[in-house]
Design an enzyme around this catalytic site. Structure first.
Site, PDB file in Angstrom:
ATOM      1  N   LYS A  34      18.613  25.327  49.225  1.00 45.57           N
ATOM      2  CA  LYS A  34      19.482  25.084  48.072  1.00 45.57           C
ATOM      3  C   LYS A  34      19.746  26.406  47.355  1.00 45.57           C
ATOM      4  CE  LYS A  34      20.047  22.187  43.936  1.00 45.57           C
ATOM      5  NZ  LYS A  34      21.433  21.822  44.310  1.00 45.57           N
ATOM      6  N   HIS A  41      13.829  20.327  45.716  1.00 48.24           N
ATOM      7  CA  HIS A  41      14.880  20.376  46.724  1.00 48.24           C
ATOM      8  C   HIS A  41      14.418  21.215  47.907  1.00 48.24           C
ATOM      9  CE1 HIS A  41      17.507  18.919  43.456  1.00 48.24           C
ATOM     10  NE2 HIS A  41      18.286  18.501  44.426  1.00 48.24           N
TER      11      HIS A  41
END
Length: 265
Positions: free
Chosen positions: A158, A154
């Site tokens: 995040k 990610h």
């Protein structure tokens, strides 16, 4: 019947996509949008569409007081998710939570609240149809190839690690695979965390880098072979068919559902 929808986190990247999805579906009606930083702005103009009669408000409480929503879609942050879901259920609003970070105890409590109020709710770590299929395929493969590791990728902004999708994948794998402690029993990490997070005998690795959107790879190892099941997301719009399906499906449920795979049919 038109389903009245409130969107929490409306100015966020996922929230804007949800607002657009609702406005583009005649079966849905946007009745509230929440964003502390964009309060007072028209919800349609916020997402680059024509003006609506819905003005963005600063808090969930304002949204509950101003509009009688049937469903609340929430893509905010883990620290707020539980309280948002609880407050919505208490107001008779069905929560659809794309935010992760719940404890098993919180999920059980929210389910009990839904039962008491005779409404449905959903917590879904991932709304992508492809990602759900990836989880299902991984669960099936684990029956035959129990040596497995998960790598999830990610962007560097995040907030939680590992991702909710990887945790849900691990939970599904654990349902069909007995706990098996993998690797050399004498192995030692010379750098702490090098082997990733431990779950039921296997490992989850979280990559966080700028330029990355959302990918996950589940790797199975066996004698002389490996199997890799991978899903890649490239755009947030790819989650919207799942969110749309969830908004409509949750109207017929009582109790809290954990995992989009349970409502795919």
């Amino acid at each position: 019947m038109t389903i009245k929808v409130a969107v929490i986190g409306a100015s966020g990247r996922m929230g804007k996509e949800v607002v657009k999805m609702v406005l583009n579906d005649e079966a849905l009606q946007l009745v509230a949008a929440v964003s502390p930083s964009q309060a007072g702005v028209d919800a349609g103009e916020l997402v680059g569409m024509k003006a609506t009669e819905v003005t963005v408000v600063a808090s969930l409480e304002e949204a509950i007081n101003r509009a009688q929503a049937d469903v609340m879609v929430d893509f905010t942050v883990p620290d707020l998710a539980y309280e948002h879901a609880k407050r919505a259920i208490e107001a008779g609003i069905r929560p659809i939570m794309g935010t992760t970070g719940y404890t098993p105890e919180q999920i059980a409590e929210l389910d009990q609240l839904c039962q008491e109020h005779r409404i449905g709710g959903l917590i879904a770590p991932n709304f992508s149809i492809g990602a759900i299929l990836m989880m299902k395929f991984a669960q099936e493969a684990a029956k035959y190839m129990p040596h497995v590791e998960i790598i999830e990728y990610h962007g560097d902004q995040k907030l939680d690690a590992p991702s909710g999708t990887s945790i849900k994948t691990a939970e599904l794998i654990a349902q069909t695979r007995q706990e098996l402690r993998q690797g050399n029993p004498a192995e030692k990490e010379t750098i702490e965390g090098a082997r990733g997070g431990y779950y039921e005998g296997f490992r989850i690795h979280s990559v966080r880098l700028p330029g990355v959107f959302a990918q996950q790879e589940v790797i199975f190892g066996g004698n002389g072979q490996t199997l890799k099941i991978r899903h890649d997301s490239y755009d947030r719009a790819g989650y919207m068919p799942g969110v749309n399906h969830a908004v409509k499906k949750v109207m017929g449920y009582t109790g809290l559902v954990y995992g989009f795979e349970h409502i795919m049919d």
